[in-house]
Scaffold this active site. Structure first.
Site, PDB file in Angstrom:
ATOM      1  CG  HIS A 319      -0.288   0.119   2.533  1.00 36.51           C
ATOM      2  ND1 HIS A 319       0.183   1.308   3.052  1.00 36.51           N
ATOM      3  CD2 HIS A 319      -0.034  -0.829   3.477  1.00 36.51           C
ATOM      4  CE1 HIS A 319       0.701   1.096   4.255  1.00 36.51           C
ATOM      5  NE2 HIS A 319       0.591  -0.202   4.533  1.00 36.51           N
ATOM      6  CB  CYS A 337       2.056  -3.224   5.105  1.00 37.52           C
ATOM      7  SG  CYS A 337       0.474  -3.674   5.858  1.00 37.52           S
TER       8      CYS A 337
END
Length: 392
Positions: A319, A337
């Site tokens: 992301h 992430c």
């Protein structure tokens, strides 16, 4: 291996003739027939399932008979309406499956004819049960998916082990061009199908889950059949290397872009493994309280995140992270992430599809099997063993 529907060839029936009363030809004394002995009666084709006169037959009919696969099958209901079908297997006799689910509580007649034999059974399907389950697919009709995408069927309730083979026998998967593949009971509520290697770009996928009326264990039955037609897109693969803090993106073997990343910090490292993109959104709220960390704690957060692409159920994504741009390519500062810049995240979002492979390597932890669609974590032979119909 993929299953194919085999078209049936309609064979001509026997033409039996007899003399008329006006026949004046010579008759052998005592025979009452013309030209010699009476013709032998037609041979019988054994039909082992369903039994003649059977009631409570599943609407997922499997007509089994002992005759060539080219024998002509006629299936009609009490009104005379016919139902087409095809031979799908010859194991233990020919297995013939109708092209659609039969009706509940309905009488049918099945007739099988070959060149020199015939067989017939009458049977009645079971009354509509109360315990019906829907079977759903993660892939929608006409969807374009990545080369790593398995066909995924989901059930509302757990399927006991002794019912899984019956379900799997009714799953007919085709790929064009043909590619070796296998079903795998990924969990008690999901059965997946993946090829031995990634799908070839441009492959056409076709599934007929002819499960309507199949027992799902106990008094539970599948409600209706399901079909899926989809296409595999270009071969887009994302490789993330913790050693270099970079991600490379290739399309059909050609390098599209290399970008700096920041992965999980030492206290919350990213998992290495073979992932695929499971969910894509233009934005999501990321909230630490969803996994037990209060938003107002030192490690807590609630942030609107742009262009998230999910790769695990436990919360690992690729992301946009504009707050960590200065760290990207240099050090790991995320909660697990793969952080990239806003511009690169927007570009990547426009390139990928659900099912595109994401390969992460060199981190401190390995993904737990089942945390996401981790089908590619297993070697081929081990994956095949997850089929309820596995045979070495």
């Amino acid at each position: 291996m993929r299953s194919r529907f085999v078209s049936l060839l309609v064979m001509g029936g026997l033409a039996l003739t007899a003399c008329s009363d006006s026949d004046t030809s010579w008759k052998s004394p005592g025979t009452g027939t013309s030209g010699g002995a009476a013709p032998a009666p037609a041979k019988q084709i054994p039909i082992s399932s369903p039994a003649n006169g059977a009631t409570d037959v599943t609407t997922a009919l499997d007509l089994v008979f002992d005759a060539p696969a080219t024998a002509a099958v006629t299936l009609t209901d009490a009104s005379g309406a016919s139902i087409t079908g095809a031979a799908v297997s010859s194991t233990g006799g020919v297995h013939w499956v109708p092209d659609k689910q039969l009706k509940w509580g309905t009488e049918y007649t099945a007739t099988v004819k070959s060149e020199d034999a015939t067989g017939e059974v009458k049977f009645t399907t079971m009354a509509k049960p109360s315990g019906l389950q829907r079977v759903t697919s993660q892939i929608g009709d006409n969807q374009v998916v990545g080369v790593g995408m398995p066909m995924i069927l989901s059930f509302a309730n757990e399927i006991p082990k002794d019912a899984r083979a019956g379900v799997e026998r009714r799953l007919f998967m085709e790929s064009d061009p043909p590619q070796e593949g296998s079903w795998n009971w990924f969990s008690a509520k999901e059965v997946h199908y993946r090829p031995k290697e990634y799908w070839q770009a441009g492959t056409k996928l076709k599934l007929r889950a002819a499960v309507g009326g199949v027992s799902l264990g106990g008094k539970s039955y599948a409600e209706k059949d399901l079909t899926v037609d989809a296409t595999v897109g270009k071969r887009v693969i994302m490789d993330v290397d913790n050693a270099t803090k970079k991600m490379t993106i290739t399309e059909d073997g050609v390098l599209l872009k290399t970008m700096p990343v920041s992965l999980g910090k030492p206290s919350n490292p990213s998992d290495s493994g073979n992932f695929i993109v499971m969910v894509k959104n233009e934005w999501e709220w990321f909230d630490s309280s969803t996994y037990g960390v209060p938003v107002d704690s030192p490690d807590g957060y609630r942030t609107k995140v742009e262009f998230p692409q999910r790769i695990t159920w436990s919360g690992q994504y690729i992301h946009a992270a504009p707050w960590s741009v200065a760290d990207q390519g240099k050090r790991n500062v995320s909660h697990g992430c793969v952080n990239i810049s806003l511009d690169l995240a927007k570009w990547l979002y426009g390139v990928t599809h659900i099912g595109d492979p994401v390969i992460v390597k060199g981190t401190e932890e390995r993904v737990k099997y089942g945390d996401g669609w981790t089908d590619w974590e297993l070697p081929w032979e081990q994956y095949r063993k997850g089929s309820a119909l596995y045979s070495a």
